[in-house]
Design a protein around this motif. Structure first.
Motif, PDB file in Angstrom:
ATOM      1  N   VAL A  74      -6.295  -5.998  -1.232  1.00 54.35           N
ATOM      2  CA  VAL A  74      -7.297  -6.764  -1.440  1.00 54.35           C
ATOM      3  C   VAL A  74      -8.600  -6.112  -1.189  1.00 54.35           C
ATOM      4  CG1 VAL A  74      -8.083  -9.168  -0.830  1.00 54.35           C
ATOM      5  CG2 VAL A  74      -5.723  -8.865  -1.071  1.00 54.35           C
ATOM      6  N   GLU A  75      -9.574  -6.259  -1.996  1.00 51.81           N
ATOM      7  CA  GLU A  75     -10.845  -5.586  -1.829  1.00 51.81           C
ATOM      8  C   GLU A  75     -12.012  -6.599  -2.008  1.00 51.81           C
ATOM      9  OE1 GLU A  75     -11.445  -2.272  -4.526  1.00 51.81           O
ATOM     10  OE2 GLU A  75     -13.426  -1.812  -3.484  1.00 51.81           O
ATOM     11  N   GLU A  76     -12.629  -6.879  -1.061  1.00 50.88           N
ATOM     12  CA  GLU A  76     -13.661  -7.620  -0.850  1.00 50.88           C
ATOM     13  C   GLU A  76     -14.732  -7.232  -1.880  1.00 50.88           C
ATOM     14  OE1 GLU A  76     -14.417  -8.152   3.554  1.00 50.88           O
ATOM     15  OE2 GLU A  76     -12.260  -7.563   3.438  1.00 50.88           O
ATOM     16  N   PRO A  77     -15.682  -8.275  -2.411  1.00 51.15           N
ATOM     17  CA  PRO A  77     -16.670  -7.993  -3.237  1.00 51.15           C
ATOM     18  C   PRO A  77     -17.958  -7.170  -2.483  1.00 51.15           C
ATOM     19  CG  PRO A  77     -16.555 -10.088  -3.176  1.00 51.15           C
ATOM     20  CD  PRO A  77     -15.319  -9.640  -2.486  1.00 51.15           C
ATOM     21  N   GLU A  78     -17.878  -7.775  -1.250  1.00 50.78           N
ATOM     22  CA  GLU A  78     -18.879  -7.283  -0.276  1.00 50.78           C
ATOM     23  C   GLU A  78     -18.370  -7.622   1.302  1.00 50.78           C
ATOM     24  OE1 GLU A  78     -20.407 -10.087  -2.244  1.00 50.78           O
ATOM     25  OE2 GLU A  78     -19.668 -11.258  -0.394  1.00 50.78           O
ATOM     26  N   PRO A  79     -18.446  -6.781   2.246  1.00 48.56           N
ATOM     27  CA  PRO A  79     -17.814  -7.148   3.372  1.00 48.56           C
ATOM     28  C   PRO A  79     -18.157  -8.519   3.910  1.00 48.56           C
ATOM     29  CG  PRO A  79     -19.147  -5.085   3.663  1.00 48.56           C
ATOM     30  CD  PRO A  79     -19.522  -5.677   2.331  1.00 48.56           C
ATOM     31  N   ARG A  80     -16.947  -9.345   3.881  1.00 54.50           N
ATOM     32  CA  ARG A  80     -17.186 -10.651   4.421  1.00 54.50           C
ATOM     33  C   ARG A  80     -16.811 -10.843   5.863  1.00 54.50           C
ATOM     34  NH1 ARG A  80     -16.111 -13.889  -0.138  1.00 54.50           N
ATOM     35  NH2 ARG A  80     -17.432 -13.024  -1.708  1.00 54.50           N
ATOM     36  N   GLY A  81     -16.755 -10.116   6.982  1.00 55.01           N
ATOM     37  CA  GLY A  81     -16.629 -10.238   8.309  1.00 55.01           C
ATOM     38  C   GLY A  81     -15.206 -10.530   8.533  1.00 55.01           C
ATOM     39  N   ASP A 182     -16.090 -20.640   2.887  1.00 52.11           N
ATOM     40  CA  ASP A 182     -15.730 -19.787   1.633  1.00 52.11           C
ATOM     41  C   ASP A 182     -16.803 -19.090   1.313  1.00 52.11           C
ATOM     42  OD1 ASP A 182     -13.932 -18.828  -0.082  1.00 52.11           O
ATOM     43  OD2 ASP A 182     -13.390 -20.672  -0.991  1.00 52.11           O
ATOM     44  N   GLY A 183     -16.726 -17.696   0.757  1.00 56.70           N
ATOM     45  CA  GLY A 183     -17.905 -17.174   0.206  1.00 56.70           C
ATOM     46  C   GLY A 183     -18.878 -16.626   0.691  1.00 56.70           C
ATOM     47  N   ARG A 184     -18.812 -16.657   2.095  1.00 54.71           N
ATOM     48  CA  ARG A 184     -19.857 -15.909   2.990  1.00 54.71           C
ATOM     49  C   ARG A 184     -19.529 -15.113   3.977  1.00 54.71           C
ATOM     50  NH1 ARG A 184     -21.112 -18.250   7.962  1.00 54.71           N
ATOM     51  NH2 ARG A 184     -20.704 -20.234   8.105  1.00 54.71           N
ATOM     52  N   MET A 185     -20.151 -14.243   4.815  1.00 56.54           N
ATOM     53  CA  MET A 185     -19.793 -13.535   5.976  1.00 56.54           C
ATOM     54  C   MET A 185     -19.344 -14.491   6.983  1.00 56.54           C
ATOM     55  SD  MET A 185     -20.820  -9.904   6.666  1.00 56.54           S
ATOM     56  CE  MET A 185     -20.575  -8.967   8.220  1.00 56.54           C
ATOM     57  N   VAL A 186     -18.131 -14.361   7.681  1.00 55.10           N
ATOM     58  CA  VAL A 186     -17.868 -15.317   8.818  1.00 55.10           C
ATOM     59  C   VAL A 186     -17.045 -14.076   9.842  1.00 55.10           C
ATOM     60  CG1 VAL A 186     -16.692 -16.963   9.631  1.00 55.10           C
ATOM     61  CG2 VAL A 186     -17.353 -16.998   7.051  1.00 55.10           C
ATOM     62  N   SER A 187     -17.474 -14.305  11.043  1.00 51.50           N
ATOM     63  CA  SER A 187     -16.967 -13.630  12.107  1.00 51.50           C
ATOM     64  C   SER A 187     -15.882 -14.394  12.761  1.00 51.50           C
ATOM     65  CB  SER A 187     -17.922 -13.069  13.248  1.00 51.50           C
ATOM     66  OG  SER A 187     -17.299 -12.864  14.804  1.00 51.50           O
ATOM     67  N   ILE A 188     -14.626 -14.001  12.816  1.00 53.10           N
ATOM     68  CA  ILE A 188     -13.476 -14.898  13.537  1.00 53.10           C
ATOM     69  C   ILE A 188     -13.808 -14.743  15.181  1.00 53.10           C
ATOM     70  CG2 ILE A 188     -11.831 -13.055  13.998  1.00 53.10           C
ATOM     71  CD1 ILE A 188      -9.958 -15.203  12.657  1.00 53.10           C
ATOM     72  N   GLU A 189     -14.196 -13.876  15.490  1.00 52.05           N
ATOM     73  CA  GLU A 189     -14.626 -13.875  17.075  1.00 52.05           C
ATOM     74  C   GLU A 189     -15.726 -14.773  17.406  1.00 52.05           C
ATOM     75  OE1 GLU A 189     -14.740 -11.276  15.046  1.00 52.05           O
ATOM     76  OE2 GLU A 189     -13.150  -9.697  15.679  1.00 52.05           O
ATOM     77  N   ARG A 190     -16.735 -14.692  16.513  1.00 55.06           N
ATOM     78  CA  ARG A 190     -17.928 -15.639  17.050  1.00 55.06           C
ATOM     79  C   ARG A 190     -18.073 -16.998  16.341  1.00 55.06           C
ATOM     80  NH1 ARG A 190     -21.523 -12.018  19.439  1.00 55.06           N
ATOM     81  NH2 ARG A 190     -20.979  -9.863  18.910  1.00 55.06           N
ATOM     82  N   GLU A 191     -17.183 -17.177  15.323  1.00 53.47           N
ATOM     83  CA  GLU A 191     -17.377 -18.459  14.501  1.00 53.47           C
ATOM     84  C   GLU A 191     -15.936 -19.385  14.731  1.00 53.47           C
ATOM     85  OE1 GLU A 191     -19.578 -18.994  11.292  1.00 53.47           O
ATOM     86  OE2 GLU A 191     -20.209 -16.945  11.341  1.00 53.47           O
ATOM     87  N   VAL A 192     -14.870 -18.682  14.766  1.00 55.69           N
ATOM     88  CA  VAL A 192     -13.420 -19.266  14.657  1.00 55.69           C
ATOM     89  C   VAL A 192     -12.758 -19.393  16.114  1.00 55.69           C
ATOM     90  CG1 VAL A 192     -11.211 -19.415  13.939  1.00 55.69           C
ATOM     91  CG2 VAL A 192     -13.169 -18.533  12.310  1.00 55.69           C
ATOM     92  N   TRP A 193     -12.795 -18.376  16.865  1.00 51.69           N
ATOM     93  CA  TRP A 193     -11.920 -18.546  18.354  1.00 51.69           C
ATOM     94  C   TRP A 193     -12.616 -19.569  19.033  1.00 51.69           C
ATOM     95  CZ3 TRP A 193      -8.203 -16.693  16.051  1.00 51.69           C
ATOM     96  CH2 TRP A 193      -8.233 -15.391  15.469  1.00 51.69           C
ATOM     97  N   PRO A 194     -14.086 -19.364  19.174  1.00 43.51           N
ATOM     98  CA  PRO A 194     -14.751 -20.302  20.002  1.00 43.51           C
ATOM     99  C   PRO A 194     -14.592 -21.784  19.693  1.00 43.51           C
ATOM    100  CG  PRO A 194     -16.368 -18.625  19.591  1.00 43.51           C
ATOM    101  CD  PRO A 194     -14.958 -18.502  18.762  1.00 43.51           C
ATOM    102  N   ARG A 195     -14.000 -22.329  18.437  1.00 39.67           N
ATOM    103  CA  ARG A 195     -13.830 -23.588  17.959  1.00 39.67           C
ATOM    104  C   ARG A 195     -12.584 -23.899  18.151  1.00 39.67           C
ATOM    105  NH1 ARG A 195     -15.737 -24.578  11.913  1.00 39.67           N
ATOM    106  NH2 ARG A 195     -14.888 -26.297  12.311  1.00 39.67           N
ATOM    107  N   LEU A 196     -11.476 -23.088  18.281  1.00 40.80           N
ATOM    108  CA  LEU A 196     -10.039 -23.078  18.746  1.00 40.80           C
ATOM    109  C   LEU A 196      -9.921 -23.240  20.181  1.00 40.80           C
ATOM    110  CD1 LEU A 196      -8.149 -21.201  16.303  1.00 40.80           C
ATOM    111  CD2 LEU A 196      -8.077 -23.595  16.264  1.00 40.80           C
TER     112      LEU A 196
END
Ligand code: GDD
Ligand code: MG
Length: 364
Positions: A74-81, A182-196
């Motif tokens: 799978v190739e991202e159109p631009e790096p998505r984080g 969807d559709g933007r740069m997202v960091s799992i470390e900074r935006e997802v783990w803290p919410r979980l």
């Protein structure tokens, strides 16, 4: 799914012309270790999430069958984080899946982590390993029931109160995708783990496992030595059972080869050469007389003339090192470079691929 979108800038010049997952480590591309490792845990379908130089990766790793897995690219159109990449690959993911950072050499017990995740009824379970200095990692504080109390990406020194960090191996439920826009740069470390945190995020501690992020020259050399000495479980150990010298190599009388090293296919070693611990002499490498290697890596087709001393350094594919040159202290010579006679290169110096250094020009 394996994240292989980073640029690997700290490993230049090894990564100038190749993506980090293809950097040769001992006798195979780095990514081979990860694929062989997941295969031993029964994981056979792997989605490779790429952002950079994907074509060369597809060419080198193919459909993965050589490593016991089936690869989907799978190739991202631009790096998505790190989370954006996951979202982008969502159509390929099952209800429960494993996600891996693509730059870690480890033999940690993924099967145990999957079992831990199931028992806890977790939404996400992070692999945790102890390290001396957590500042360049994701710091994880655990509660007594192994749920995560706090996640701090790249903590300040005064925030460190545990040695446990996120090892870059996650067991996840598909519902995690709902937390990723969807559709933007997202960091799992900074935006997802803290919410979980407090909502289904658990940690599985892997004490005693081998774990190393190979992304700097020093750690690349350390990882090389660890593989050769069998300090990490890899298929190289199996290969070295019959000794460190490939049967197709040519070795002059009086050559000394340490057991924790590798002299690969078609290499030619001249008289009085010493191949010390943690060294790799790649396929087709030629070394003249009176050369000493110590934790030195010579990639395929490099040549080394008489009287050189190579310690803690990397010499790129097809590079040429002329007489009496000394390399040490994480010196990195790019592919196809020529280092003239009697140079002294140390202190982390990096020579670009194809560069040409005249004789006696540098004492660094
Ligand atoms: N596909 C894709 N797209 N992959 C990406 C992208 C992207 O935009 N950005 C980064 N990656 C990949 C990198 O190639 C690497 O394999 C992985 O995601 C992690 O990124 P790094 O840039 O190497 O992060 P790090 O090493 O600073 O920190 C991460 O790893 C640590 C363990 O080594 C974090 O996950 C920390 O929490 C963790 O402790
Ligand atoms: Mg990393």
């Amino acid at each position: 799914m394996i994240l292989v979108g980073g640029q690997g800038t700290r490993l230049r010049p090894l990564t100038t012309n190749r993506p980090k997952p293809l950097v040769p480590l001992v006798d195979r591309p780095f990514m081979a270790y990860m694929l062989e490792w997941v295969a031993t845990h029964g994981i056979t379908d792997v989605v490779m999430c790429c952002g950079f130089l994907a074509d060369s990766m597809v060419e080198a790793l193919g459909d993965g069958s050589r490593f016991g897995v089936q690869l989907t690219w799978v190739e991202e159109p631009e790096p998505r984080g790190t989370a954006g990449a996951l979202k982008f690959a969502q159509e390929h993911l099952h209800d429960r899946f494993v996600m891996l950072n693509g730059d870690v050499l480890t033999d940690l017990d993924l099967s145990a982590q999957i079992a831990h995740h199931e028992q806890a009824g977790a939404t996400g379970t992070l692999a945790l390993v102890p390290v001396e200095d957590p500042t360049s990692y994701g710091l994880v504080r655990l509660n007594g029931d192994s749920s995560v109390e706090g996640f701090l990406e790249k903590p300040n020194p005064d925030e460190i109160d545990t040695d446990l960090i996120s090892a870059g191996a996650y067991v996840l439920e598909r519902s995690v995708l709902d937390l990723i826009p969807d559709g933007r740069m997202v960091s799992i470390e900074r935006e997802v783990w803290p919410r979980l945190v407090g909502d289904g995020l658990y940690g599985c501690v892997h004490r005693g496992a081998y774990w190393m992020d190979i992304g700097t020259p020093h750690r690349y050399l350390e990882g090389t030595a660890d593989i050769l000495a069998g300090r990490v479980r890899t298929q190289v150990t199996e290969r070295l059972k019959d000794g460190p010298v490939d049967p197709s190599a040519t070795v002059a009388p009086g050559v000394i080869v340490d057991r924790a090293s590798l002299v690969d296919r078609g290499a030619v070693l001249g008289p009085r050469v010493t191949i010390g611990e943690g060294s790799v002499v790649g396929a087709g490498v030629r070394i003249d007389e009176d050369v000493i290697l110590e934790n030195a890596v010579l990639l395929d087709g490099a040549t080394v003339a008489s009287g050189c001393r190579l310690r803690d350094c990397v010499v790129g594919s097809g590079a040429r090192i002329d007489r009496g040159t000394h390399l040490s202290d994480a010196a990195m010579i790019g592919d196809g470079a020529t280092i003239g006679a009697n140079n002294v290169l140390a202190r982390g110096i990096r020579i670009a691929p194809g560069a040409n250094l005249p004789a006696g020009s540098i004492r660094f």
